[in-house]
Design an enzyme around this catalytic site. Structure first.
Site, PDB file in Angstrom:
ATOM      1  N   GLU A  95     -54.356  36.118 -51.509  1.00  0.00           N
ATOM      2  CA  GLU A  95     -54.736  35.450 -52.605  1.00  0.00           C
ATOM      3  C   GLU A  95     -54.490  33.899 -52.481  1.00  0.00           C
ATOM      4  O   GLU A  95     -53.502  33.598 -51.834  1.00  0.00           O
ATOM      5  CB  GLU A  95     -53.964  35.994 -53.755  1.00  0.00           C
ATOM      6  CG  GLU A  95     -54.370  37.184 -54.237  1.00  0.00           C
ATOM      7  CD  GLU A  95     -55.826  37.242 -55.225  1.00  0.00           C
ATOM      8  OE1 GLU A  95     -56.243  36.209 -55.496  1.00  0.00           O
ATOM      9  OE2 GLU A  95     -56.170  38.060 -55.323  1.00  0.00           O
ATOM     10  N   ASP A  96     -55.044  32.982 -53.014  1.00  0.00           N
ATOM     11  CA  ASP A  96     -54.815  31.630 -53.218  1.00  0.00           C
ATOM     12  C   ASP A  96     -53.535  31.404 -54.056  1.00  0.00           C
ATOM     13  O   ASP A  96     -52.463  30.644 -53.753  1.00  0.00           O
ATOM     14  CB  ASP A  96     -55.929  30.561 -53.595  1.00  0.00           C
ATOM     15  CG  ASP A  96     -56.768  31.090 -54.655  1.00  0.00           C
ATOM     16  OD1 ASP A  96     -56.475  32.151 -55.361  1.00  0.00           O
ATOM     17  OD2 ASP A  96     -57.707  30.304 -55.233  1.00  0.00           O
ATOM     18  N   ASP A  99     -52.011  33.417 -61.298  1.00  0.00           N
ATOM     19  CA  ASP A  99     -51.860  32.509 -62.558  1.00  0.00           C
ATOM     20  C   ASP A  99     -51.514  33.552 -63.815  1.00  0.00           C
ATOM     21  O   ASP A  99     -50.229  34.192 -63.850  1.00  0.00           O
ATOM     22  CB  ASP A  99     -53.228  31.610 -63.076  1.00  0.00           C
ATOM     23  CG  ASP A  99     -52.951  30.694 -63.861  1.00  0.00           C
ATOM     24  OD1 ASP A  99     -52.438  30.601 -64.517  1.00  0.00           O
ATOM     25  OD2 ASP A  99     -54.012  30.131 -64.047  1.00  0.00           O
ATOM     26  N   THR A 100     -52.505  33.947 -64.484  1.00  0.00           N
ATOM     27  CA  THR A 100     -52.175  34.920 -65.513  1.00  0.00           C
ATOM     28  C   THR A 100     -51.880  36.416 -64.637  1.00  0.00           C
ATOM     29  O   THR A 100     -51.019  37.251 -65.467  1.00  0.00           O
ATOM     30  CB  THR A 100     -53.365  35.064 -66.566  1.00  0.00           C
ATOM     31  OG1 THR A 100     -54.438  35.568 -65.794  1.00  0.00           O
ATOM     32  CG2 THR A 100     -53.690  33.729 -67.135  1.00  0.00           C
ATOM     33  N   GLY A 101     -52.347  36.619 -63.789  1.00  0.00           N
ATOM     34  CA  GLY A 101     -52.157  37.869 -63.296  1.00  0.00           C
ATOM     35  C   GLY A 101     -53.497  38.832 -63.328  1.00  0.00           C
ATOM     36  O   GLY A 101     -53.524  39.800 -62.675  1.00  0.00           O
ATOM     37  N   THR A 103     -56.702  38.675 -62.693  1.00  0.00           N
ATOM     38  CA  THR A 103     -57.170  38.667 -61.282  1.00  0.00           C
ATOM     39  C   THR A 103     -56.748  39.724 -60.366  1.00  0.00           C
ATOM     40  O   THR A 103     -57.182  40.621 -59.860  1.00  0.00           O
ATOM     41  CB  THR A 103     -57.753  37.303 -60.680  1.00  0.00           C
ATOM     42  OG1 THR A 103     -58.255  36.443 -61.427  1.00  0.00           O
ATOM     43  CG2 THR A 103     -58.631  37.758 -59.259  1.00  0.00           C
ATOM     44  N   LYS A 127     -48.137  30.607 -59.899  1.00  0.00           N
ATOM     45  CA  LYS A 127     -47.825  29.924 -60.952  1.00  0.00           C
ATOM     46  C   LYS A 127     -47.254  30.932 -62.037  1.00  0.00           C
ATOM     47  O   LYS A 127     -47.781  31.408 -63.104  1.00  0.00           O
ATOM     48  CB  LYS A 127     -49.194  29.446 -61.648  1.00  0.00           C
ATOM     49  CG  LYS A 127     -49.144  28.133 -62.306  1.00  0.00           C
ATOM     50  CD  LYS A 127     -50.424  27.758 -62.893  1.00  0.00           C
ATOM     51  CE  LYS A 127     -51.546  27.203 -62.116  1.00  0.00           C
ATOM     52  NZ  LYS A 127     -52.627  26.560 -62.802  1.00  0.00           N
ATOM     53  N   ARG A 161     -61.859  21.690 -51.835  1.00  0.00           N
ATOM     54  CA  ARG A 161     -61.442  23.016 -51.039  1.00  0.00           C
ATOM     55  C   ARG A 161     -60.897  22.606 -49.636  1.00  0.00           C
ATOM     56  O   ARG A 161     -60.036  23.191 -49.145  1.00  0.00           O
ATOM     57  CB  ARG A 161     -62.433  23.948 -50.986  1.00  0.00           C
ATOM     58  CG  ARG A 161     -62.541  24.473 -52.440  1.00  0.00           C
ATOM     59  CD  ARG A 161     -63.657  25.950 -51.956  1.00  0.00           C
ATOM     60  NE  ARG A 161     -64.288  26.332 -53.182  1.00  0.00           N
ATOM     61  CZ  ARG A 161     -63.774  27.127 -54.143  1.00  0.00           C
ATOM     62  NH1 ARG A 161     -62.495  27.566 -54.006  1.00  0.00           N
ATOM     63  NH2 ARG A 161     -64.507  27.682 -55.042  1.00  0.00           N
TER      64      ARG A 161
HETATM   65  P1  IMP Z   1     -55.732  34.537 -62.970  1.00  0.00           P
HETATM   66  O1  IMP Z   1     -56.607  35.766 -63.012  1.00  0.00           O
HETATM   67  O2  IMP Z   1     -55.435  34.035 -64.258  1.00  0.00           O
HETATM   68  O3  IMP Z   1     -54.121  34.890 -62.113  1.00  0.00           O
HETATM   69  O4  IMP Z   1     -56.393  33.539 -61.994  1.00  0.00           O
HETATM   70  C1  IMP Z   1     -56.359  33.558 -60.736  1.00  0.00           C
HETATM   71  C2  IMP Z   1     -57.337  32.742 -60.240  1.00  0.00           C
HETATM   72  O5  IMP Z   1     -57.639  31.433 -61.120  1.00  0.00           O
HETATM   73  C3  IMP Z   1     -57.111  32.066 -58.695  1.00  0.00           C
HETATM   74  O6  IMP Z   1     -57.947  32.898 -57.727  1.00  0.00           O
HETATM   75  C4  IMP Z   1     -57.913  30.648 -58.843  1.00  0.00           C
HETATM   76  O7  IMP Z   1     -59.254  30.873 -58.369  1.00  0.00           O
HETATM   77  C5  IMP Z   1     -58.005  30.328 -60.134  1.00  0.00           C
HETATM   78  N1  IMP Z   1     -56.854  29.319 -60.417  1.00  0.00           N
HETATM   79  C6  IMP Z   1     -55.681  29.402 -61.561  1.00  0.00           C
HETATM   80  N2  IMP Z   1     -54.858  28.540 -61.282  1.00  0.00           N
HETATM   81  C7  IMP Z   1     -55.645  27.548 -60.520  1.00  0.00           C
HETATM   82  C8  IMP Z   1     -55.311  26.248 -60.044  1.00  0.00           C
HETATM   83  O8  IMP Z   1     -54.149  25.447 -60.540  1.00  0.00           O
HETATM   84  N3  IMP Z   1     -56.265  25.510 -59.296  1.00  0.00           N
HETATM   85  C9  IMP Z   1     -57.256  26.052 -58.809  1.00  0.00           C
HETATM   86  N4  IMP Z   1     -57.603  27.463 -59.200  1.00  0.00           N
HETATM   87  C10 IMP Z   1     -56.743  28.123 -60.134  1.00  0.00           C
HETATM   88 MG    MG Z   2     -61.618  28.856 -58.407  1.00  0.00          MG
END
Ligand code: IMP
Ligand code: MG
Length: 174
Positions: A95-96, A99-101, A103, A127, A161
């Site tokens: 994973e890159d 964030d919230t978790g 995904t 994050k 990117r």
């Molecule tokens: P989550 O489902 O909120 O954990 O989001 C994860 C996805 O949101 C990552 O795979 C990114 O594609 C995108 N994302 C979350 N934070 C960032 C950021 O600071 N920069 C770029 N993409 C982000």
């Molecule tokens: Mg993105």
């Protein structure tokens, strides 16, 4: 006007990727690991990381999308499926950023349906302060605070990117 404030240099990233690769090589020695890259954000991380792994490796890609307004809804969808049969295999999801978790949580549950022997997660960035759902991460590159980062695979509206470092996009004036 746009300005990019450096968060992690190319050298810091490359050093960390080498460390993660060494750790993964040790943990998976004598095993075969399927690196599953979550597109698009993790593609550069995967490309660098896989060249530091000495265990036997195969590579596949998955793509997810989530619908978010200003707040995450947690509605994640798979838009590109696996090509390899991972039944009975050891998966390492790349994973890159988590964030919230949502995904990661969704993707893990989805991959589990394919009957792998094990699933672990490696993320370049965590994050953690933004987490809304509890997820286990096995390998973490760097923890980042609550700011929007770009570069080294991560985008803002599909831009940035290609940068070899990670920065924060600052929007000034307008
Ligand atoms: P989550 O489902 O909120 O954990 O989001 C994860 C996805 O949101 C990552 O795979 C990114 O594609 C995108 N994302 C979350 N934070 C960032 C950021 O600071 N920069 C770029 N993409 C982000
Ligand atoms: Mg993105």
């Amino acid at each position: 006007m746009e300005k990019i404030e450096r968060v992690l240099t190319k050298e810091e990233i490359q050093q960390k990727v080498a460390e993660l690769g060494a750790l993964i090589s040790t943990d998976y020695r004598d095993k075969e690991v399927v690196l599953v890259c979550n597109l698009k954000g993790a593609f550069i991380f995967l490309a660098d990381l896989c060249r530091h792994i000495t265990a036997r490796v195969s590579i596949d890609f998955i793509a997810t999308t989530s619908y978010k307004g200003t707040k995450s809804t947690g509605a994640v969808r798979i838009i590109k499926d696996l090509k390899l049969d991972v039944k009975g295999k050891h998966i390492l999801l790349i994973e890159d950023i988590v964030d919230t978790g949502y995904t990661l949580d969704y993707t893990m549950k989805y991959l589990a349906l394919h009957g792998p022997e094990s699933i672990r997660v490696c993320t370049l960035l965590d994050k953690r302060c933004k987490r809304e759902i509890d997820v286990d991460i096995d390998y973490i590159g760097f923890e980042v605070r609550d700011r929007f980062v770009i570069g080294y695979g991560l985008d803002y509206d599909e831009r940035f990117r290609e940068l070899d470092y990670i920065g924060e996009l600052i929007q000034e004036g307008n």
